[in-house]
Scaffold this motif. Structure first.
Motif, PDB file in Angstrom:
ATOM      1  N   MET A   1       0.746  -1.106   0.005  1.00 20.17           N
ATOM      2  CA  MET A   1      -0.059  -0.160   0.060  1.00 20.17           C
ATOM      3  C   MET A   1       0.900   1.455  -0.007  1.00 20.17           C
ATOM      4  O   MET A   1       1.741   1.263   0.644  1.00 20.17           O
ATOM      5  CB  MET A   1      -0.715  -0.227   1.297  1.00 20.17           C
ATOM      6  CG  MET A   1      -1.182   1.076   1.875  1.00 20.17           C
ATOM      7  SD  MET A   1      -2.497   0.936   3.273  1.00 20.17           S
ATOM      8  CE  MET A   1      -2.057  -0.594   4.050  1.00 20.17           C
ATOM      9  N   THR A   2       0.523   2.274  -0.717  1.00 20.70           N
ATOM     10  CA  THR A   2       1.244   3.339  -0.835  1.00 20.70           C
ATOM     11  C   THR A   2       0.403   4.703  -0.545  1.00 20.70           C
ATOM     12  O   THR A   2      -0.658   4.693  -0.752  1.00 20.70           O
ATOM     13  CB  THR A   2       1.841   3.680  -2.167  1.00 20.70           C
ATOM     14  OG1 THR A   2       2.778   2.602  -2.647  1.00 20.70           O
ATOM     15  CG2 THR A   2       2.437   4.992  -2.270  1.00 20.70           C
ATOM     16  N   LEU A   3       0.841   5.424   0.442  1.00 22.17           N
ATOM     17  CA  LEU A   3       0.160   6.467   1.240  1.00 22.17           C
ATOM     18  C   LEU A   3       0.713   7.681   1.118  1.00 22.17           C
ATOM     19  O   LEU A   3       2.023   8.072   1.040  1.00 22.17           O
ATOM     20  CB  LEU A   3      -0.145   6.157   2.720  1.00 22.17           C
ATOM     21  CG  LEU A   3      -0.360   4.675   2.934  1.00 22.17           C
ATOM     22  CD1 LEU A   3      -0.518   4.426   4.501  1.00 22.17           C
ATOM     23  CD2 LEU A   3      -2.189   4.803   2.655  1.00 22.17           C
ATOM     24  N   TYR A   4      -0.026   8.775   1.051  1.00 24.08           N
ATOM     25  CA  TYR A   4       0.508  10.033   1.203  1.00 24.08           C
ATOM     26  C   TYR A   4       0.900  10.334   2.613  1.00 24.08           C
ATOM     27  O   TYR A   4       0.504   9.744   3.737  1.00 24.08           O
ATOM     28  CB  TYR A   4      -0.582  11.291   0.949  1.00 24.08           C
ATOM     29  CG  TYR A   4      -1.029  11.372  -0.810  1.00 24.08           C
ATOM     30  CD1 TYR A   4       0.013  11.786  -1.548  1.00 24.08           C
ATOM     31  CD2 TYR A   4      -2.126  10.593  -0.867  1.00 24.08           C
ATOM     32  CE1 TYR A   4      -0.468  11.555  -2.952  1.00 24.08           C
ATOM     33  CE2 TYR A   4      -2.384  10.591  -2.359  1.00 24.08           C
ATOM     34  CZ  TYR A   4      -1.718  11.033  -3.380  1.00 24.08           C
ATOM     35  OH  TYR A   4      -1.577  11.163  -4.823  1.00 24.08           O
ATOM     36  N   PRO A   5       1.977  11.328   2.846  1.00 20.14           N
ATOM     37  CA  PRO A   5       2.485  11.434   4.162  1.00 20.14           C
ATOM     38  C   PRO A   5       1.764  12.553   4.862  1.00 20.14           C
ATOM     39  O   PRO A   5       2.144  13.609   5.329  1.00 20.14           O
ATOM     40  CB  PRO A   5       3.815  11.964   3.927  1.00 20.14           C
ATOM     41  CG  PRO A   5       3.981  12.584   2.710  1.00 20.14           C
ATOM     42  CD  PRO A   5       2.945  11.812   1.650  1.00 20.14           C
ATOM     43  N   VAL A   6       0.425  12.160   5.098  1.00 18.49           N
ATOM     44  CA  VAL A   6      -0.491  12.879   5.996  1.00 18.49           C
ATOM     45  C   VAL A   6      -1.282  12.126   6.940  1.00 18.49           C
ATOM     46  O   VAL A   6      -1.315  10.961   6.990  1.00 18.49           O
ATOM     47  CB  VAL A   6      -1.452  13.394   4.824  1.00 18.49           C
ATOM     48  CG1 VAL A   6      -1.133  14.498   3.888  1.00 18.49           C
ATOM     49  CG2 VAL A   6      -2.439  12.454   4.362  1.00 18.49           C
ATOM     50  N   PRO A   7      -1.728  12.941   8.033  1.00 16.43           N
ATOM     51  CA  PRO A   7      -2.309  12.212   9.220  1.00 16.43           C
ATOM     52  C   PRO A   7      -3.424  11.191   8.702  1.00 16.43           C
ATOM     53  O   PRO A   7      -3.537  10.170   9.611  1.00 16.43           O
ATOM     54  CB  PRO A   7      -2.616  13.429  10.226  1.00 16.43           C
ATOM     55  CG  PRO A   7      -1.720  14.436   9.754  1.00 16.43           C
ATOM     56  CD  PRO A   7      -1.542  14.316   8.313  1.00 16.43           C
ATOM     57  N   GLU A   8      -4.285  11.632   8.020  1.00 16.35           N
ATOM     58  CA  GLU A   8      -5.116  10.494   7.309  1.00 16.35           C
ATOM     59  C   GLU A   8      -4.775   9.122   6.962  1.00 16.35           C
ATOM     60  O   GLU A   8      -5.745   8.659   6.853  1.00 16.35           O
ATOM     61  CB  GLU A   8      -6.105  11.351   6.197  1.00 16.35           C
ATOM     62  CG  GLU A   8      -6.959  12.673   6.875  1.00 16.35           C
ATOM     63  CD  GLU A   8      -5.655  13.936   6.922  1.00 16.35           C
ATOM     64  OE1 GLU A   8      -6.238  14.807   7.632  1.00 16.35           O
ATOM     65  OE2 GLU A   8      -4.729  13.855   6.027  1.00 16.35           O
ATOM     66  N   SER A   9      -3.611   9.090   6.663  1.00 18.47           N
ATOM     67  CA  SER A   9      -3.186   7.931   5.998  1.00 18.47           C
ATOM     68  C   SER A   9      -2.880   6.748   7.219  1.00 18.47           C
ATOM     69  O   SER A   9      -2.944   5.504   6.993  1.00 18.47           O
ATOM     70  CB  SER A   9      -1.775   8.150   5.541  1.00 18.47           C
ATOM     71  OG  SER A   9      -1.890   8.947   4.217  1.00 18.47           O
ATOM     72  N   VAL A  10      -3.044   7.337   8.252  1.00 20.36           N
ATOM     73  CA  VAL A  10      -2.971   6.336   9.510  1.00 20.36           C
ATOM     74  C   VAL A  10      -4.140   5.672   9.715  1.00 20.36           C
ATOM     75  O   VAL A  10      -4.302   4.378   9.633  1.00 20.36           O
ATOM     76  CB  VAL A  10      -2.526   7.059  10.875  1.00 20.36           C
ATOM     77  CG1 VAL A  10      -2.545   5.837  12.240  1.00 20.36           C
ATOM     78  CG2 VAL A  10      -1.280   7.710  10.783  1.00 20.36           C
ATOM     79  N   GLY A  11      -5.434   6.238   9.348  1.00 20.60           N
ATOM     80  CA  GLY A  11      -6.513   5.576   9.370  1.00 20.60           C
ATOM     81  C   GLY A  11      -6.862   4.680   8.284  1.00 20.60           C
ATOM     82  O   GLY A  11      -7.361   3.631   8.366  1.00 20.60           O
TER      83      GLY A  11
END
Length: 130
Positions: A1-11
């Protein structure tokens, strides 16, 4: 999985792990896995740094009867360390949780550049699934 480095990515990482692992009926605590993934993605978002746009990568796979999870970011591996926070410290417990909940963990250079922090849970799969 690839995520943006933003807090919403944790959820997002928590939801995706639960969704993708649900069919496997794991032998380990999915809640513990989700907590550890949350901690590592949070650290990746907070401490990753690069001059250009970057992403947090989360990978998980089966290694025999164990589950391995890797979280990659472009930060510096030497900065990863387990802290001993005081009782009133608001931060610094992430790797202590990983150390307590996993069978082993490791931090070092990522094959993508930057840092990878991994944890391993032994006996994560039901014996009949092996």
């Amino acid at each position: 999985m690839t995520l943006y480095p933003v807090p919403e990515s944790v959820g997002r990482a928590r939801r995706w792990f639960r969704k993708f692992m649900a069919p496997y009926g794991m032998n380990c605590s999915v809640d513990d896995c989700v907590l550890m993934i949350s901690e590592l993605v949070t650290n990746a978002v907070l401490y990753g740094e690069a001059e250009e746009a970057w992403r947090v990568r989360v990978e998980w796979w089966r290694v025999g009867g164990s589950l391995r999870v890797d979280v990659h970011n472009p930060g510096f591996p030497a900065r990863v360390r387990m802290r001993r926070p005081a009782a009133n410290d608001a931060h610094g417990r992430g790797l202590c949780l990983i150390n307590a909940l996993s069978d082993s963990w490791h931090a070092g250079p990522s094959r993508f550049g930057g840092t990878v922090v991994s944890f391993l849970l032994d006996d994560a799969w039901k014996p009949e699934d092996l």
